[in-house]
Design a protein around this motif. Structure first.
Motif, short mmCIF file in Angstrom:
data_model
loop_
_atom_site.label_atom_id
_atom_site.label_comp_id
_atom_site.label_asym_id
_atom_site.label_seq_id
_atom_site.Cartn_x
_atom_site.Cartn_y
_atom_site.Cartn_z
N PHE A 1 -44.26 20.05 24.88
CA PHE A 1 -45.35 20.39 25.62
C PHE A 1 -44.95 21.06 27.20
CE2 PHE A 1 -47.57 17.25 22.95
CZ PHE A 1 -48.56 18.03 22.34
N ILE A 2 -44.08 20.29 27.53
CA ILE A 2 -43.60 20.96 28.80
C ILE A 2 -42.94 22.41 28.59
CG2 ILE A 2 -41.85 20.37 30.64
CD1 ILE A 2 -42.43 17.47 30.42
N SER A 3 -42.12 22.36 27.74
CA SER A 3 -41.62 23.75 27.60
C SER A 3 -42.62 25.05 27.38
CB SER A 3 -40.66 23.63 26.27
OG SER A 3 -39.67 22.93 26.34
N ILE A 4 -43.63 24.58 26.47
CA ILE A 4 -44.77 25.58 26.49
C ILE A 4 -45.57 25.96 27.90
CG2 ILE A 4 -47.05 26.19 25.44
CD1 ILE A 4 -45.84 24.55 22.87
N ILE A 5 -45.73 24.67 28.52
CA ILE A 5 -46.58 24.84 29.68
C ILE A 5 -45.67 25.58 31.02
CG2 ILE A 5 -47.52 23.43 31.42
CD1 ILE A 5 -48.35 21.33 29.53
N LEU A 6 -44.40 25.35 30.80
CA LEU A 6 -43.59 25.91 31.92
C LEU A 6 -43.70 27.38 31.64
CD1 LEU A 6 -40.62 23.82 31.86
CD2 LEU A 6 -42.18 24.04 33.87
N GLN A 7 -43.55 27.89 30.60
CA GLN A 7 -43.65 29.30 30.09
C GLN A 7 -44.94 29.94 30.59
OE1 GLN A 7 -42.64 30.20 26.01
NE2 GLN A 7 -41.50 28.44 25.75
N THR B 1 -42.21 13.61 37.89
CA THR B 1 -41.25 13.09 37.07
C THR B 1 -41.42 11.55 36.72
OG1 THR B 1 -39.67 13.06 38.62
CG2 THR B 1 -39.49 15.09 37.25
N TRP B 2 -41.93 11.23 37.60
CA TRP B 2 -42.35 9.77 37.32
C TRP B 2 -43.42 9.63 36.41
CZ3 TRP B 2 -43.03 7.37 43.26
CH2 TRP B 2 -42.07 7.09 43.71
N ILE B 3 -44.23 10.46 36.19
CA ILE B 3 -45.39 10.55 35.14
C ILE B 3 -44.69 10.86 33.92
CG2 ILE B 3 -47.22 11.50 34.33
CD1 ILE B 3 -48.23 11.98 37.25
N THR B 4 -43.90 11.88 33.90
CA THR B 4 -43.35 12.63 32.46
C THR B 4 -42.57 11.46 31.93
OG1 THR B 4 -41.87 14.02 33.91
CG2 THR B 4 -44.10 14.96 32.97
N THR B 5 -41.58 11.12 32.61
CA THR B 5 -40.41 10.29 32.35
C THR B 5 -41.07 8.80 31.66
OG1 THR B 5 -39.95 9.18 34.52
CG2 THR B 5 -38.60 10.95 33.84
N SER B 6 -42.05 8.17 32.21
CA SER B 6 -42.65 7.16 31.74
C SER B 6 -43.42 7.51 30.54
CB SER B 6 -43.82 6.55 32.67
OG SER B 6 -43.17 6.43 33.91
N PHE C 1 -37.44 23.85 40.04
CA PHE C 1 -38.40 23.00 39.26
C PHE C 1 -38.34 22.83 37.83
CE2 PHE C 1 -42.69 23.05 37.02
CZ PHE C 1 -43.13 22.13 37.81
N SER C 2 -38.32 24.12 37.41
CA SER C 2 -38.34 23.85 35.76
C SER C 2 -36.97 23.01 35.17
CB SER C 2 -38.23 25.36 35.04
OG SER C 2 -37.25 25.98 35.74
N ASP C 3 -35.76 23.36 35.85
CA ASP C 3 -34.65 22.50 35.47
C ASP C 3 -34.66 21.16 35.74
OD1 ASP C 3 -33.63 24.97 34.40
OD2 ASP C 3 -32.30 25.30 36.18
N SER C 4 -35.13 20.89 36.92
CA SER C 4 -35.49 19.50 37.30
C SER C 4 -36.20 18.75 36.28
CB SER C 4 -35.71 19.38 38.74
OG SER C 4 -34.86 19.82 39.55
N LEU C 5 -37.47 19.55 35.99
CA LEU C 5 -38.65 18.64 35.24
C LEU C 5 -37.90 18.30 33.96
CD1 LEU C 5 -41.48 17.69 34.85
CD2 LEU C 5 -42.09 19.97 34.44
N THR C 6 -37.60 19.39 33.20
CA THR C 6 -37.09 19.41 31.79
C THR C 6 -35.98 18.38 31.43
OG1 THR C 6 -35.56 21.17 32.11
CG2 THR C 6 -37.73 21.60 31.13
N SER C 7 -35.01 18.36 32.67
CA SER C 7 -33.75 17.39 32.55
C SER C 7 -34.32 15.91 32.94
CB SER C 7 -32.67 17.84 33.37
OG SER C 7 -33.07 17.60 34.79
N ALA C 8 -35.12 15.73 33.74
CA ALA C 8 -35.63 14.50 34.42
C ALA C 8 -36.54 13.52 33.24
CB ALA C 8 -36.38 14.46 35.84
N THR C 9 -37.40 14.59 33.01
CA THR C 9 -38.20 14.06 31.74
C THR C 9 -37.79 13.10 30.46
OG1 THR C 9 -39.79 15.74 32.11
CG2 THR C 9 -40.09 14.59 29.83
#
Length: 268
Positions: free
Chosen positions: A181-187, A165-170, A85-93
């Motif tokens: 923000f995502i890095s902080i939220i993931l932690q 990721t449709w939301i974050t990439t947009s 989840f975390s790797d996909s979200l950060t790379s796709a964003t």
């Protein structure tokens, strides 16, 4: 709204061969030029798992698990889906900024790009699913029919990631700081999930509150599948909540993307 979502899904399906090829190229290119190459995709998560195992299994001994399973088994069955989840979200964003030259091409369907990132991370995830099964077997937890539920929870995680990721990439092209923000939220979010702790160690009210995070359903489902602890339909209420939440994200993501897409090339 439904029409936009259906159009998104059909675009991905029609371009499935291109999505597959892009994901393979992305997976290879990520570590191109390094001495160990794609082995870094497996080395980094392994080191993280071993670190947590040593610190929490032999060092701190926080006692947040119920002691029912060896700590390494408990740890890896929960952390493997979290890595995906975390790797996909950060790379796709960041995918639109990474592939700026494709975003600016009118003829290229950029809708498929977030999916290629998720699929690229899936290859590593499948490897760690295999490693987790081996560790479970070595500790006396052999696969059963319930282990096949991993496919269901993988689909759950894939659908959730797609909508998110449709939301974050947009948003990312207009707000580059979204990655921070995502890095902080993931932690923060990781510690609200049953990755390093067992729900049995907290009061029912606390656990009920934590279940509002849709990922709780997936993480716990992965662990129960690896350890053959039950069937997914036994958690039908939590599953219903998960799919309603995920469908909502897919709908919102498709709308946001459609409205912001005409402006991507202006800000990238």
């Amino acid at each position: 709204m439904i029409k936009d979502l259906f159009s998104f899904i059909m675009d991905i399906y029609r371009n499935k061969k291109l999505v597959l090829q892009f994901s393979i190229n992305d997976f290879k290119a990520r570590y191109a030029g390094s001495f160990f190459g794609i082995f870094w995709a497996f080395i980094n998560p392994l080191v993280t798992v071993l670190t947590y195992w040593f610190v929490f299994g032999y060092g701190i001994k926080a006692g947040l698990t119920d002691g029912k399973y060896p700590f390494i088994v408990f740890l890896i069955t929960g952390i493997v889906p979290w890595f995906f989840f975390s790797d996909s979200l950060t790379s796709a964003t960041n995918v639109f900024r990474e592939y700026t030259y494709l975003v600016k091409k009118v003829v290229f369907n950029i809708r498929i790009l977030p999916t290629t990132k998720i699929l690229a991370n899936l290859y590593t995830h499948l490897f760690f699913i295999f490693i987790t099964l081996v560790i479970c077997i070595l500790n006396g937890f052999a696969p059963t029919l319930q282990t096949l539920q991993l496919f269901y929870y993988l689909i759950c995680l894939g659908a959730f990631l797609t909508g998110l990721t449709w939301i974050t990439t947009s948003i990312q092209p207009f707000l580059p700081d979204v990655m921070q923000f995502i890095s902080i939220i993931l932690q923060t979010v990781m510690w609200t999930l049953p990755v390093l702790w067992s729900p049995s160690q907290f009061s029912p009210k606390v656990v009920q509150f934590l279940k509002f995070n849709p990922l709780y359903y997936v993480i716990q489902g992965y662990r129960e599948s690896f350890l053959s602890e039950g069937w997914f339909w036994e958690h039908w209420a939590l599953g219903l909540y998960f799919w309603i939440f995920t469908l909502g994200m897919l709908l919102i993501g498709s709308i946001i993307f459609k409205r912001l897409k005409p402006h991507f090339s202006d800000v990238l």
